[in-house]
Design an enzyme around this catalytic site. Structure first.
Site, PDB file in Angstrom:
ATOM      1  N   LYS A  34       0.845  -1.212   0.000  1.00  0.00           N
ATOM      2  CA  LYS A  34       0.000   0.000   0.000  1.00  0.00           C
ATOM      3  C   LYS A  34       0.872   1.250   0.000  1.00  0.00           C
ATOM      4  CE  LYS A  34      -4.094  -1.944   0.203  1.00  0.00           C
ATOM      5  NZ  LYS A  34      -5.045  -1.815  -0.917  1.00  0.00           N
ATOM      6  N   GLY A 118       0.805  13.052   3.919  1.00  0.00           N
ATOM      7  CA  GLY A 118       1.205  12.725   5.287  1.00  0.00           C
ATOM      8  C   GLY A 118       2.595  12.117   5.372  1.00  0.00           C
ATOM      9  N   GLU A 121       4.670  15.047   5.741  1.00  0.00           N
ATOM     10  CA  GLU A 121       4.477  15.583   7.105  1.00  0.00           C
ATOM     11  C   GLU A 121       5.288  14.762   8.117  1.00  0.00           C
ATOM     12  OE1 GLU A 121       0.027  15.528   6.756  1.00  0.00           O
ATOM     13  OE2 GLU A 121       0.243  17.550   7.544  1.00  0.00           O
ATOM     14  N   GLU A 141      -3.186  16.820  -1.246  1.00  0.00           N
ATOM     15  CA  GLU A 141      -4.406  17.098  -0.502  1.00  0.00           C
ATOM     16  C   GLU A 141      -5.363  17.977  -1.308  1.00  0.00           C
ATOM     17  OE1 GLU A 141      -1.415  16.953   0.784  1.00  0.00           O
ATOM     18  OE2 GLU A 141      -1.488  16.084   2.789  1.00  0.00           O
ATOM     19  N   ARG A 144      -7.284  16.029  -3.714  1.00  0.00           N
ATOM     20  CA  ARG A 144      -8.196  15.055  -3.085  1.00  0.00           C
ATOM     21  C   ARG A 144      -9.346  15.729  -2.350  1.00  0.00           C
ATOM     22  NH1 ARG A 144      -5.716  11.460  -5.901  1.00  0.00           N
ATOM     23  NH2 ARG A 144      -3.630  10.864  -5.253  1.00  0.00           N
ATOM     24  N   GLY A 149      -3.151  17.524   7.633  1.00  0.00           N
ATOM     25  CA  GLY A 149      -3.696  17.222   8.958  1.00  0.00           C
ATOM     26  C   GLY A 149      -2.668  16.624   9.892  1.00  0.00           C
TER      27      GLY A 149
HETATM   28  C1  1HE Z   1      -3.066   3.725  -1.150  1.00  0.00           C
HETATM   29  C2  1HE Z   1      -2.475   4.992  -1.012  1.00  0.00           C
HETATM   30  C3  1HE Z   1      -3.026   5.863  -0.046  1.00  0.00           C
HETATM   31  C4  1HE Z   1      -1.417   3.938  -2.559  1.00  0.00           C
HETATM   32  N1  1HE Z   1      -4.083   5.421   0.668  1.00  0.00           N
HETATM   33  N2  1HE Z   1      -4.100   3.339  -0.424  1.00  0.00           N
HETATM   34  N3  1HE Z   1      -1.847  10.410  -0.688  1.00  0.00           N
HETATM   35  C5  1HE Z   1      -2.009  10.426  -2.014  1.00  0.00           C
HETATM   36  O1  1HE Z   1      -2.893  11.072  -2.561  1.00  0.00           O
HETATM   37  C6  1HE Z   1      -1.090   9.560  -2.800  1.00  0.00           C
HETATM   38  C7  1HE Z   1      -1.863   8.394  -3.389  1.00  0.00           C
HETATM   39  N4  1HE Z   1      -0.987   7.400  -3.988  1.00  0.00           N
HETATM   40  C8  1HE Z   1      -0.396   7.563  -5.216  1.00  0.00           C
HETATM   41  O2  1HE Z   1      -0.458   8.597  -5.841  1.00  0.00           O
HETATM   42  C9  1HE Z   1       0.343   6.358  -5.755  1.00  0.00           C
HETATM   43  O3  1HE Z   1      -0.100   5.206  -5.068  1.00  0.00           O
HETATM   44  C10 1HE Z   1       1.890   6.443  -5.590  1.00  0.00           C
HETATM   45  C11 1HE Z   1       2.442   7.522  -6.520  1.00  0.00           C
HETATM   46  C12 1HE Z   1       2.301   6.749  -4.139  1.00  0.00           C
HETATM   47  C13 1HE Z   1       2.521   5.076  -5.945  1.00  0.00           C
HETATM   48  O4  1HE Z   1       2.065   4.673  -7.228  1.00  0.00           O
HETATM   49  P1  1HE Z   1       2.189   3.132  -7.646  1.00  0.00           P
HETATM   50  O5  1HE Z   1       1.808   3.051  -9.085  1.00  0.00           O
HETATM   51  O6  1HE Z   1       3.528   2.625  -7.239  1.00  0.00           O
HETATM   52  O7  1HE Z   1       1.146   2.348  -6.726  1.00  0.00           O
HETATM   53  P2  1HE Z   1      -0.467   2.247  -6.865  1.00  0.00           P
HETATM   54  O8  1HE Z   1      -0.821   1.188  -7.849  1.00  0.00           O
HETATM   55  O9  1HE Z   1      -1.083   3.575  -7.038  1.00  0.00           O
HETATM   56  O10 1HE Z   1      -0.859   1.778  -5.394  1.00  0.00           O
HETATM   57  C14 1HE Z   1      -0.605   0.458  -4.933  1.00  0.00           C
HETATM   58  C15 1HE Z   1      -1.638   0.142  -3.885  1.00  0.00           C
HETATM   59  O11 1HE Z   1      -1.472   1.042  -2.790  1.00  0.00           O
HETATM   60  C16 1HE Z   1      -3.054   0.350  -4.390  1.00  0.00           C
HETATM   61  O12 1HE Z   1      -3.903  -0.557  -3.704  1.00  0.00           O
HETATM   62  P3  1HE Z   1      -4.415  -1.941  -4.405  1.00  0.00           P
HETATM   63  O13 1HE Z   1      -5.228  -2.586  -3.331  1.00  0.00           O
HETATM   64  O14 1HE Z   1      -5.177  -1.498  -5.595  1.00  0.00           O
HETATM   65  O15 1HE Z   1      -3.160  -2.703  -4.759  1.00  0.00           O
HETATM   66  C17 1HE Z   1      -3.379   1.752  -3.924  1.00  0.00           C
HETATM   67  O16 1HE Z   1      -4.776   1.988  -3.770  1.00  0.00           O
HETATM   68  C18 1HE Z   1      -2.694   1.750  -2.580  1.00  0.00           C
HETATM   69  N5  1HE Z   1      -2.388   3.101  -2.118  1.00  0.00           N
HETATM   70  N6  1HE Z   1      -1.467   5.090  -1.891  1.00  0.00           N
HETATM   71  C19 1HE Z   1      -4.586   4.201   0.478  1.00  0.00           C
HETATM   72  N7  1HE Z   1      -2.511   7.074   0.181  1.00  0.00           N
HETATM   73  C20 1HE Z   1      -3.048  13.638   8.101  1.00  0.00           C
HETATM   74  S1  1HE Z   1      -3.619  14.270   6.686  1.00  0.00           S
HETATM   75  C21 1HE Z   1      -2.583  13.766   5.417  1.00  0.00           C
HETATM   76  C22 1HE Z   1      -3.331  13.879   4.136  1.00  0.00           C
HETATM   77  C23 1HE Z   1      -2.663  13.108   3.048  1.00  0.00           C
HETATM   78  O17 1HE Z   1      -1.701  12.391   3.235  1.00  0.00           O
HETATM   79  S2  1HE Z   1      -3.364  13.311   1.526  1.00  0.00           S
HETATM   80  C24 1HE Z   1      -2.323  12.473   0.433  1.00  0.00           C
HETATM   81  C25 1HE Z   1      -2.713  11.054   0.255  1.00  0.00           C
END
Ligand code: 1HE
Length: 267
Positions: A34, A118, A121, A141, A144, A149
């Site tokens: 993940k 995060g 962060e 963020e 999304r 946070g």
């Molecule tokens: C996740 C998450 C996640 C991956 N929560 N499941 N963060 C984001 O908006 C970043 C979201 N993630 C991405 O943009 C990409 O996953 C990556 C660039 C980090 C990596 O890409 P990649 O191609 O290597 O992986 P993938 O195919 O996107 O993800 C693999 C799996 O991880 C997949 O799940 P699966 O069950 O389909 O295999 C994804 O859904 C899962 N996954 N990132 C949940 N973030 C205290 S407030 C803080 C606020 C924030 O942090 S907002 C930013 C959130």
């Protein structure tokens, strides 16, 4: 890196693995499937880790398993939360990241791949950041429909300025490892795969410092930096006197004057 790695007996969730090399504890985010997304279990596990650190540990290294440091908040956790739960959730992150920043010992973070939301962060709560050239930084963020946070509104402007944090959030801009290094997101930039060794080397140096000096650097210096100058100078004078009055300081100063202490080296 002469010390062997051994398990550190702290009860943690499966998403975290703790080991030690002598006086250095290593905390690995271990949810690569993940992308080391941070769910509540992991955040609370970090709290357990930093709370239970044995006194013999003098520095911590955090790094991530797999291709990425951390994809930030586990987004699947947010879909059901109402406003009150959202506030509590963010406050929980604050509590845990405060425990990292203002904990017992300095923390070195190794950054590679995605260091986003995060995850950034979390990196900002560490005291020293070593980036590999694969690292990239973003605050998705804005995209999304959510907000920082995990303390990012407070910590990130101190690293790169409010205007850059605004721009990152508004446009979804991603900074490369080189850009992050130039801006101050990382202190060191190393080749892919070299981050952990560099972090262990730095943690080893940190562990050699007098514990009272490390405490003052972590707890006193940032408070002084945020206080008015007159209070800051007074607090600095008090802390300086406390530090130099310690037996440890006296021994270290004597060692230098009698040619046993380390010299300051270039590089
Ligand atoms: C996740 C998450 C996640 C991956 N929560 N499941 N963060 C984001 O908006 C970043 C979201 N993630 C991405 O943009 C990409 O996953 C990556 C660039 C980090 C990596 O890409 P990649 O191609 O290597 O992986 P993938 O195919 O996107 O993800 C693999 C799996 O991880 C997949 O799940 P699966 O069950 O389909 O295999 C994804 O859904 C899962 N996954 N990132 C949940 N973030 C205290 S407030 C803080 C606020 C924030 O942090 S907002 C930013 C959130």
């Amino acid at each position: 890196m002469t010390q062997k790695e051994s398990p550190l007996p702290i009860k943690l969730p499966r998403s975290l693995v703790a080991t030690r090399r002598g006086e250095i504890a290593i905390l690995r985010l271990a949810r690569p499937e993940k992308r080391n997304a941070l769910d509540d279990t992991t955040i609370l596990g970090m709290e357990a880790f930093f709370t239970a650190l044995p006194d013999a540990i003098k520095a911590v290294v955090i790094h991530g398993a797999g291709e990425h440091f951390s994809a930030g908040l586990d987004l699947s956790a947010l879909t059901e939360a109402d406003v009150a739960e959202g506030v509590q959730h963010s406050r929980m992150w604050h509590r845990v990241f405060d425990r990292i920043e203002f904990g017992k010992v300095p923390v070195v973070a190794v950054l590679h791949g995605a260091v986003v939301g995060g995850g950034l962060e979390l990196a900002a709560a560490a005291h020293v950041r070593v980036a590999e050239v694969s690292a990239y930084y973003a605050l998705p963020e804005g995209t999304r429909g959510i907000f920082l946070g995990g303390g990012g509104t407070v910590r990130l402007p101190k690293l790169i300025g409010t205007t850059r944090v605004m721009e990152l959030m508004l446009t979804g801009h991603t900074y490369s490892a080189e850009e992050g290094q130039a801006l101050g997101l990382s202190h060191y930039l190393v080749e892919s795969g070299a981050g952990l060794a560099k972090a262990l080397e730095l943690a080893g140096r940190i562990a050699q410092n007098a514990p009272l000096t490390n405490f003052a650097v972590m707890h006193v210096l940032p408070r002084i930096a945020e206080s008015d100058p007159a209070s800051g100078y007074l607090t600095e004078a008090l802390m300086a006197a406390i530090a130099q009055g310690s037996e440890e300081a006296k021994t270290r100063l004597k060692d230098f004057l009698e040619k046993r202490g380390k010299k300051v080296l270039r590089g």
